[in-house]
Design an enzyme around this catalytic site. Structure first.
Site, PDB file in Angstrom:
ATOM      1  N   LYS A 294      -9.928 -34.999  16.532  1.00 42.47           N
ATOM      2  CA  LYS A 294      -9.327 -36.141  15.952  1.00 42.47           C
ATOM      3  C   LYS A 294      -9.552 -35.915  14.334  1.00 42.47           C
ATOM      4  CE  LYS A 294      -6.296 -38.607  17.829  1.00 42.47           C
ATOM      5  NZ  LYS A 294      -4.971 -38.806  17.986  1.00 42.47           N
TER       6      LYS A 294
ATOM      7  N   SER B 212      -6.974 -45.853  18.471  1.00 39.93           N
ATOM      8  CA  SER B 212      -7.438 -47.058  19.484  1.00 39.93           C
ATOM      9  C   SER B 212      -8.928 -46.403  19.785  1.00 39.93           C
ATOM     10  CB  SER B 212      -7.195 -46.649  21.223  1.00 39.93           C
ATOM     11  OG  SER B 212      -7.676 -45.547  20.779  1.00 39.93           O
TER      12      SER B 212
ATOM     13  N   GLU C 179      -0.889 -35.946  31.185  1.00 43.62           N
ATOM     14  CA  GLU C 179      -1.157 -37.939  30.802  1.00 43.62           C
ATOM     15  C   GLU C 179      -1.915 -38.443  32.279  1.00 43.62           C
ATOM     16  OE1 GLU C 179       2.512 -39.554  28.319  1.00 43.62           O
ATOM     17  OE2 GLU C 179       3.064 -37.957  30.067  1.00 43.62           O
TER      18      GLU C 179
ATOM     19  N   GLY D 114       0.260 -43.939  32.023  1.00 48.97           N
ATOM     20  CA  GLY D 114       0.254 -43.403  30.872  1.00 48.97           C
ATOM     21  C   GLY D 114       1.690 -42.051  30.784  1.00 48.97           C
TER      22      GLY D 114
ATOM     23  N   ASP E 252       4.367 -41.762  29.792  1.00 42.22           N
ATOM     24  CA  ASP E 252       5.638 -41.932  28.836  1.00 42.22           C
ATOM     25  C   ASP E 252       5.466 -40.572  28.507  1.00 42.22           C
ATOM     26  OD1 ASP E 252       3.025 -41.998  26.687  1.00 42.22           O
ATOM     27  OD2 ASP E 252       3.931 -41.856  25.475  1.00 42.22           O
TER      28      ASP E 252
ATOM     29  N   SER F 212     -11.415 -32.619  24.745  1.00 39.78           N
ATOM     30  CA  SER F 212     -10.411 -33.488  23.334  1.00 39.78           C
ATOM     31  C   SER F 212     -11.360 -34.419  22.632  1.00 39.78           C
ATOM     32  CB  SER F 212      -9.162 -33.924  24.068  1.00 39.78           C
ATOM     33  OG  SER F 212      -9.133 -35.320  24.125  1.00 39.78           O
TER      34      SER F 212
END
Length: 326
Positions: free
Chosen positions: A57, A82, A208, A212, A214, A308
């Site tokens: 990030k 989050s 995913e 979750g 989506d 990640s």
């Protein structure tokens, strides 16, 4: 016939790489003969758990924040997250000599709350199951005159996240497939833009948690689908709906979405610790989980994995990876 200009291109990812050079770490790529033998492929793990703040990030946050004007920086930055984007924006703000206010869920892991505060950010909490973090973040930014840097719905953020995959391909060469976690979709959008721009034949596989899904549902439906707030150990992937910008990229460039269970995520975290000697948080372990559990179909040849992040406290890590964990 109309055409839509993509929000980011390979040139944007390359420009982001130049922007963050010398500030973000160029993270290592690990190999494991044991892993290769288990999955029947040559696997290259891009370890963003060694990135500043412990996750990818920071790449996108710094790329976006460093492009603000002096006047904008003087007023400060706002974000909602989050955990990992929160830390990334907090550190980017500190690096750039400004302040940050971060909207975070009340149930954010304590280690991520502490780290965000440790970088000097002000934290505003909310209930993720009843509150709307976007509305809260936008209202707070408007009230205080802050520049809002969202966790994925921003071209500079997306391009910055793609620099991890760009570095991976630069270091190891052409890959047959790249697996990456999917939350709001910024990492995989940047990844797909980078690897498809370099080699259109590379398969881009998102992963995913089962609870979750989506993005998987959205790609199958051809439109953005909203699901209930996911309850999964992969807190960084607890998205309810894909981002509008990220989905516009991912519906064009992502080849497949694989799903993994919480138990498979735990197994992957345990494998990474015992065999690779690295600590990976649940969200960061999902691509490895998909590979180990065979959830991404038959993946052979040269395969890249974006690990990640590794932001997880010792107690939580022991709870998830120890015998009889729940």
């Amino acid at each position: 016939m109309t055409t839509t200009t993509p929000p980011i291109t390979l040139d944007d990812v390359r420009d982001a790489a130049a922007q963050i050079k010398g500030v973000a770490h160029r993270t290592p790529v690990l190999r494991s003969r044991t892993l290769d033998e288990l999955v029947g492929a040559e696997v290259f793990l891009k370890c963003e758990n060694f990135q500043r703040i412990g996750a990818f990030k920071f790449r996108g946050a710094y790329n976006a924040a460093s492009r603000l004007t002096p006047e904008q920086l003087a007023r400060g930055i706002a974000a909602y997250s989050s955990g990992n984007h929160a830390q990334a924006v907090a550190l980017a703000a500190r690096e750039l000599g400004t302040t940050a206010v971060i909207v975070m869920p009340e149930d954010t892991p304590a280690s991520k709350l502490a780290a965000t505060a440790g970088y000097g950010a002000e934290i505003v909490t909310y209930d993720r199951y009843t509150g709307d973090r976007v509305a809260i973040g936008e209202a707070l930014a408007a009230e205080r005159g802050l520049s809002l840097i969202p966790p994925y719905e921003h071209p500079h953020v997306m391009a910055g996240q793609g620099t991890a995959a760009l570095e991976l391909v630069e270091e190891v060469g052409e890959l047959g497939a790249v697996l990456t976690p999917v939350g709001g979709g910024g990492l995989i959008a940047g990844t797909a833009t980078a690897v498809k721009g370099l080699n259109p034949g590379t398969r881009v596989i998102g992963v995913e948690p089962e609870a979750g899904d989506d993005t998987k549902r959205s790609l199958e439906a051809g439109r953005r689908v909203t699901i209930p707030v996911p309850r999964t150990i992969a807190d960084g992937q607890a998205a309810e709906t894909p981002g509008e910008l990220t989905f516009s990229v991912n519906r064009r460039l992502v080849d497949e979405i694989a799903l993994v269970s919480d138990e498979e995520i735990k197994d992957a975290m345990r494998f990474a610790f015992e065999r690779l000697k690295i600590v990976v948080e649940p969200s960061g372990a999902t691509p490895l989980a998909a590979l180990l559990a065979g959830r991404a179909g038959r993946v052979t040849g040269r395969v890249g994995i974006i690990v990640s992040g590794g932001n997880i406290g010792a107690e939580r890590f022991a709870q998830l990876c120890g015998s009889g964990s729940s």
